[in-house]
Design a protein around this motif. Structure first.
Motif, PDB file in Angstrom:
ATOM      1  N   ASN A  56       7.469   5.652 -27.181  1.00 51.21           N
ATOM      2  CA  ASN A  56       8.676   5.694 -26.764  1.00 51.21           C
ATOM      3  C   ASN A  56       9.191   6.112 -25.338  1.00 51.21           C
ATOM      4  O   ASN A  56      10.259   7.275 -26.237  1.00 51.21           O
ATOM      5  N   LEU A 112       9.930   1.056 -29.897  1.00 53.97           N
ATOM      6  CA  LEU A 112       8.526   0.770 -29.437  1.00 53.97           C
ATOM      7  C   LEU A 112       7.754  -0.109 -28.665  1.00 53.97           C
ATOM      8  O   LEU A 112       8.138  -1.018 -29.175  1.00 53.97           O
ATOM      9  N   PRO A 151       3.014   6.804 -28.959  1.00 51.93           N
ATOM     10  CA  PRO A 151       4.064   7.826 -28.602  1.00 51.93           C
ATOM     11  C   PRO A 151       3.553   8.678 -28.289  1.00 51.93           C
ATOM     12  O   PRO A 151       3.140   9.425 -28.220  1.00 51.93           O
ATOM     13  N   LYS A 153       4.354  13.063 -28.645  1.00 52.73           N
ATOM     14  CA  LYS A 153       5.534  13.755 -29.787  1.00 52.73           C
ATOM     15  C   LYS A 153       5.314  14.964 -29.121  1.00 52.73           C
ATOM     16  O   LYS A 153       5.912  16.232 -29.880  1.00 52.73           O
ATOM     17  N   ALA A 248       9.236  10.881 -22.384  1.00 52.97           N
ATOM     18  CA  ALA A 248       9.532  11.030 -24.134  1.00 52.97           C
ATOM     19  C   ALA A 248      10.666  11.449 -24.049  1.00 52.97           C
ATOM     20  O   ALA A 248      11.597  11.080 -25.344  1.00 52.97           O
TER      21      ALA A 248
END
Length: 273
Positions: A56, A112, A151, A153, A248
């Motif tokens: 991401n 993504l 990803p 996060k 990200a």
């Protein structure tokens, strides 16, 4: 005696005119060479090509020197990020502009990346092929990265908050190079960058707002003779407010502002403290 003295005076005057002409000629010849040393331009990418990206991720594209105007004109355009059988489009958004001939835009992906793939950014979608990639390898035609497992996060977690480390200043024929080093450490797997708002203390000067990468726990604030992220004046006092993001876009916890004095450039080519 009077005649000899008169000839001597005229000779001195003639030599003075010759010297002035030679000095002017030297300035004319040297000035283009100095300017030529500052004429080069190109682009930087963050994260640096070859790095591992979260799926991401976002990318930053910086134009330096002659490429600044090209990069400033990109917001609203799209660039393809490709791997075998998969393509993600990145929309260019406005970012930051330096007062010293640099500009950075944000490339926000519309989806993504697939994990464990090598992706190529098609810079030729929006920039001439003649624009140099300044932080790629010598063999890089188009910048590439490896996508990670998934990803990111999680925001960076501080192990050591940003702190002023040391300054560096040097004069050359082209001008002054002046940098201040900030050191930091965070628990973070993705590459990180720092957005800095820099203000002069006890001054009505406008704030400078720009972005710098964090490399091996270090961020550099300052400039080279021809361009830079921040203009630092010799020995002046500044306050830096910083925000640290991972690739990200996750924001690290807030930190207090930092005060410092810009390093002073000694005469000649000696290095500052």
């Amino acid at each position: 005696m009077t005649r000899s003295a008169g000839l001597s005076a005229r000779s001195i005057a003639d030599w003075g005119r010759v010297y002035s002409f030679l000095l002017l000629l030297l300035v004319v010849l040297v000035a283009p060479a100095a300017s030529a040393a500052c004429a080069e331009g190109g682009v930087h990418l963050f994260p640096r090509p070859g790095a591992v990206l979260p799926t991401n991720t976002r990318l930053l594209l910086e134009g330096v020197g002659t490429a600044r105007a090209l990069v400033e004109a990109l917001p609203g355009k799209t660039i393809r990020l490709q791997t075998g059988g998969h393509e993600v489009r990145a929309r260019v958004q406005r970012g930051w502009t330096s007062t010293l001939n640099r500009a950075t835009v944000v490339l926000k992906l519309d989806g993504l990346l697939l994990p464990d793939r090598v992706y190529t950014l098609r810079l030729d979608d929006v920039l001439p092929r003649t624009v140099a990639l300044l932080n790629g390898s010598a063999t890089t035609v188009q910048p590439e990265w490896l996508s990670g497992k998934g990803p990111d996060k999680t925001a960076p977690i501080w192990l050591k908050r940003p702190a002023v480390s040391e300054g560096f200043s040097r004069r050359s024929e082209q001008g002054t190079t002046r940098y201040l080093r900030l050191t930091l450490s965070a628990r973070e797997e993705s590459p990180t960058y720092m957005v800095v708002t820099l203000t002069r203390k006890r001054s009505g000067a406008a704030a400078q707002h720009y972005v710098v990468p964090v490399v091996n726990g270090t961020a550099q604030l300052g400039h080279e003779p021809c361009s830079g992220a921040f203009a630092l004046e010799d020995g002046k006092s500044y306050r830096a407010r910083v925000e640290v993001f991972d690739a990200a876009g996750n924001l690290a916890p807030a930190v207090p502002p930092m005060d410092f004095e810009a390093p002073s450039a000694p005469p000649g080519n000696e290095e500052g403290p």
